[in-house]
Enzyme design. Structure first.
Site, PDB file in Angstrom:
ATOM      1  N   GLY A   8      45.413  37.077  44.846  1.00  0.00           N
ATOM      2  CA  GLY A   8      44.401  38.353  45.181  1.00  0.00           C
ATOM      3  C   GLY A   8      43.389  38.080  46.131  1.00  0.00           C
ATOM      4  N   ASN A   9      42.283  38.730  45.945  1.00  0.00           N
ATOM      5  CA  ASN A   9      41.164  38.660  46.853  1.00  0.00           C
ATOM      6  C   ASN A   9      40.643  37.254  46.817  1.00  0.00           C
ATOM      7  OD1 ASN A   9      40.681  41.400  47.498  1.00  0.00           O
ATOM      8  ND2 ASN A   9      40.377  41.606  45.190  1.00  0.00           N
ATOM      9  N   PHE A  32      53.060  36.029  39.602  1.00  0.00           N
ATOM     10  CA  PHE A  32      53.174  37.623  39.534  1.00  0.00           C
ATOM     11  C   PHE A  32      54.442  38.078  40.343  1.00  0.00           C
ATOM     12  CE2 PHE A  32      51.627  42.118  40.814  1.00  0.00           C
ATOM     13  CZ  PHE A  32      51.399  42.433  39.527  1.00  0.00           C
ATOM     14  N   THR A 137      30.845  32.685  37.712  1.00  0.00           N
ATOM     15  CA  THR A 137      31.395  33.610  38.211  1.00  0.00           C
ATOM     16  C   THR A 137      32.235  33.378  39.480  1.00  0.00           C
ATOM     17  OG1 THR A 137      30.606  36.041  39.137  1.00  0.00           O
ATOM     18  CG2 THR A 137      29.198  34.236  39.530  1.00  0.00           C
ATOM     19  N   CYS A 142      34.443  39.744  47.364  1.00  0.00           N
ATOM     20  CA  CYS A 142      35.321  39.821  48.422  1.00  0.00           C
ATOM     21  C   CYS A 142      36.520  40.922  48.236  1.00  0.00           C
ATOM     22  CB  CYS A 142      35.760  38.382  48.488  1.00  0.00           C
ATOM     23  SG  CYS A 142      36.512  37.609  46.891  1.00  0.00           S
ATOM     24  N   HIS A 208      28.785  44.429  30.450  1.00  0.00           N
ATOM     25  CA  HIS A 208      29.655  45.500  30.837  1.00  0.00           C
ATOM     26  C   HIS A 208      30.256  46.368  29.606  1.00  0.00           C
ATOM     27  CE1 HIS A 208      30.776  43.249  34.562  1.00  0.00           C
ATOM     28  NE2 HIS A 208      29.725  43.886  34.897  1.00  0.00           N
TER      29      HIS A 208
HETATM   30  P1  NAD Z   1      42.515  40.193  42.138  1.00  0.00           P
HETATM   31  O1  NAD Z   1      42.549  41.574  41.224  1.00  0.00           O
HETATM   32  O2  NAD Z   1      42.487  40.625  43.548  1.00  0.00           O
HETATM   33  O3  NAD Z   1      43.597  39.315  41.579  1.00  0.00           O
HETATM   34  C1  NAD Z   1      44.950  39.914  41.340  1.00  0.00           C
HETATM   35  C2  NAD Z   1      45.909  38.994  41.396  1.00  0.00           C
HETATM   36  O4  NAD Z   1      45.939  38.522  40.207  1.00  0.00           O
HETATM   37  C3  NAD Z   1      47.103  39.339  41.576  1.00  0.00           C
HETATM   38  O5  NAD Z   1      47.361  39.240  43.035  1.00  0.00           O
HETATM   39  C4  NAD Z   1      48.056  38.645  40.868  1.00  0.00           C
HETATM   40  O6  NAD Z   1      48.236  37.060  41.443  1.00  0.00           O
HETATM   41  C5  NAD Z   1      47.215  38.334  39.709  1.00  0.00           C
HETATM   42  N1  NAD Z   1      47.618  39.074  38.587  1.00  0.00           N
HETATM   43  C6  NAD Z   1      47.222  40.122  38.193  1.00  0.00           C
HETATM   44  N2  NAD Z   1      47.751  40.707  37.313  1.00  0.00           N
HETATM   45  C7  NAD Z   1      48.721  39.733  36.788  1.00  0.00           C
HETATM   46  C8  NAD Z   1      49.700  39.593  35.610  1.00  0.00           C
HETATM   47  N3  NAD Z   1      49.804  40.614  34.810  1.00  0.00           N
HETATM   48  N4  NAD Z   1      50.500  38.433  35.843  1.00  0.00           N
HETATM   49  C9  NAD Z   1      50.411  37.302  36.721  1.00  0.00           C
HETATM   50  N5  NAD Z   1      49.428  37.627  37.399  1.00  0.00           N
HETATM   51  C10 NAD Z   1      48.753  38.628  37.533  1.00  0.00           C
HETATM   52  O7  NAD Z   1      41.372  39.595  41.640  1.00  0.00           O
HETATM   53  P2  NAD Z   1      40.345  38.792  42.472  1.00  0.00           P
HETATM   54  O8  NAD Z   1      39.327  39.783  43.075  1.00  0.00           O
HETATM   55  O9  NAD Z   1      40.814  37.650  43.414  1.00  0.00           O
HETATM   56  O10 NAD Z   1      39.043  38.061  41.299  1.00  0.00           O
HETATM   57  C11 NAD Z   1      39.763  36.862  40.940  1.00  0.00           C
HETATM   58  C12 NAD Z   1      38.847  36.974  39.472  1.00  0.00           C
HETATM   59  O11 NAD Z   1      37.573  37.231  39.722  1.00  0.00           O
HETATM   60  C13 NAD Z   1      39.059  38.364  38.461  1.00  0.00           C
HETATM   61  O12 NAD Z   1      38.791  37.848  37.163  1.00  0.00           O
HETATM   62  C14 NAD Z   1      37.919  39.216  39.063  1.00  0.00           C
HETATM   63  O13 NAD Z   1      37.447  40.073  37.801  1.00  0.00           O
HETATM   64  C15 NAD Z   1      36.630  38.221  39.186  1.00  0.00           C
HETATM   65  N6  NAD Z   1      35.797  38.902  40.130  1.00  0.00           N
HETATM   66  C16 NAD Z   1      36.110  39.222  41.406  1.00  0.00           C
HETATM   67  C17 NAD Z   1      35.306  39.708  42.277  1.00  0.00           C
HETATM   68  C18 NAD Z   1      35.684  40.005  43.614  1.00  0.00           C
HETATM   69  O14 NAD Z   1      34.421  40.482  44.522  1.00  0.00           O
HETATM   70  N7  NAD Z   1      36.790  40.056  43.872  1.00  0.00           N
HETATM   71  C19 NAD Z   1      33.855  39.633  41.744  1.00  0.00           C
HETATM   72  C20 NAD Z   1      33.456  39.117  40.739  1.00  0.00           C
HETATM   73  C21 NAD Z   1      34.540  38.649  39.818  1.00  0.00           C
END
Ligand code: NAD
Length: 404
Positions: A8-9, A32, A137, A142, A208
């Protein structure tokens, strides 16, 4: 050799940053379904571009993107899980037989009980000869701009806590240096005292769920809203008071633990009031109560409750609460429920925390807390100590080496 787990991000940012470093080989593992192939095909030759708020835009190209653990995990020096915490256990189970002893392995972010999960899945012997870490965190806010091609860092944090359990006899300094090198010059990695303190200080798990409960508690959540309601600025005095009471319960747990284990270090565990003052400083105009802090924190302005858009018969877009969002899906089973489980082992009553968990679990369609005990049918999807078989506090403290 760095193995990034997810897709993901956060993985886009890490893949770009870390691949751009000299002498570093980056592999990505995604379990995934279909994601590894999709990502592999999407990444262009010059790599993933990361637009960065610090002005150091980078390109970096991972060498392999795979869904096959055996292709990417053996020989990895560093393994980073940067995905939602409910997937950590699945990844650790898949990686278990492919990791080399001495690996540096951790999560960004960790959420509560990451070490419990790692020790349970990988075994104490393996964890003792490896370096375990968790960031409180994510270092950045992003989002992917174009899948596999470009990602944007909207905001880089200045400072974040990182907890590190080095291999037995090792020191945290080289691991701290390594992590700092991987994420870049900011945020500054500040070592937190230990995993237990970080689990109990997990601010998201208090913030939250409690704010959501406070806002929706007397509303009909099946009736769509005209607009997504404000998350922090929509809080009332009851909610501010509830946050204080939940945090008081955590501090009572701290007091009981310190009384029983005098050598234990929980110095990084504070009341949410202090956390807010320290984290946001001058951004908070009125510090007279938590309620006023929520309302007058510049950093919280305009943020809304997570919602799902719904069409109405009149053709107007309306919004329903999204109880599948990470404020529930991560912050309850990997957050408040973990703290609640430790309190249960320590015999510390938590009536306010229980109110929040009971309300949230109903909205989520889950069952963790039943008749005042963590024994519901969905406990196995949490990181509460009870899920890992702990029944008494002494064993929990000893097995997890919290006093060391
Ligand atoms: P995201 O939502 O982009 O990540 C999704 C990824 O998680 C997917 O691409 C997949 O690889 C995996 N995934 C999701 N569901 C799945 C499942 N059921 N089985 C297997 N894989 C699965 O998350 P992100 O934005 O990269 O963030 C990563 C972590 O950081 C998360 O816990 C998020 O809550 C936390 N976070 C993110 C941000 C941000 O700005 N992006 C900020 C604060 C905290």
């Amino acid at each position: 050799k760095v193995l990034l787990c997810g897709g993901g991000n956060a993985i886009h940012v890490l893949a770009s940053y870390v691949s751009a470093l000299p002498d570093t080989e980056v592999c990505i593992l995604s379990l995934f379904p279909g994601e590894a192939e999709r990502l592999r095909k999407a990444i262009p030759e010059k790599g993933i571009k990361c637009d960065n708020d610090l002005g150091d835009d980078v390109y970096g190209e991972p060498v392999i993107v795979s869904d096959d653990v055996e292709e990417v995990a053996p020989g990895a020096d560093v393994v980073i899980l940067a995905l939602p915490s409910f997937t950590h256990e699945t990844y650790l189970k898949a990686l278990k037989y492919c990791l080399k002893p001495g690996v540096t392995l951790g999560a960004m972010p960790g959420e509560g009980g990451f070490d419990l999960c790692a020790r349970h899945v990988l075994g104490d012997d393996f964890v003792s000869v490896s370096n375990l870490f968790a960031l409180e965190t994510l270092p950045w806010a992003c989002r992917i701009l174009e899948y596999g091609k470009a990602v944007e860092v909207l905001g880089t944090k200045n400072e974040i806590d990182v907890v590190i359990t080095p291999k037995r006899g090792g020191s945290i300094e080289p691991i701290l240096g390594l992590l700092q090198k991987l994420v870049g010059r900011l945020p500054l990695m500040v070592p937190a005292c230990n995993f237990l303190a970080v689990t109990l200080m997990n601010i998201n798990s208090v913030w939250h769920p409690t704010i959501s409960y406070g806002f929706y508690r007397d509303k009909d959540v099946t009736k769509p809203f005209d607009e997504p309601p404000l998350f922090y600025q929509g809080a009332d005095e009851f909610t501010g008071d509830k946050l204080a009471k939940v945090s008081d319960e955590v501090l009572e747990l701290k007091r009981v633990l310190l009384e029983k284990y005098p050598g234990l270090d929980l110095s990084s565990l504070h009341h949410v009031r202090e956390w807010m003052s320290r984290s946001y400083r001058d951004d908070v105009q009125d510090k007279s109560s938590i309620y006023k802090m929520l309302l007058t924190n510049k950093g919280y302005r305009g943020l809304t409750h997570p919602m799902v858009p719904v069409d109405t018969p009149e053709g107007k877009m309306k919004y329903l609460p999204n109880f599948k969002y990470r404020y529930f899906a991560e912050d309850i089973p990997m957050g408040l429920v973990v703290t609640r489980g430790i309190a249960e082992l320590a015999g510390v009553p938590t009536p306010h925390m229980d109110d929040v968990i009971l309300w949230c679990q109903e909205r989520m369609g889950k069952e963790y807390l039943v008749d005042g005990k963590l024994c519901g049918k969905d406990l196995q999807s949490t990181r509460a100590p009870q899920h890992f078989g702990f029944k008494d506090l002494d064993t929990f403290m000893k097995v997890n080496r919290y006093g060391e």
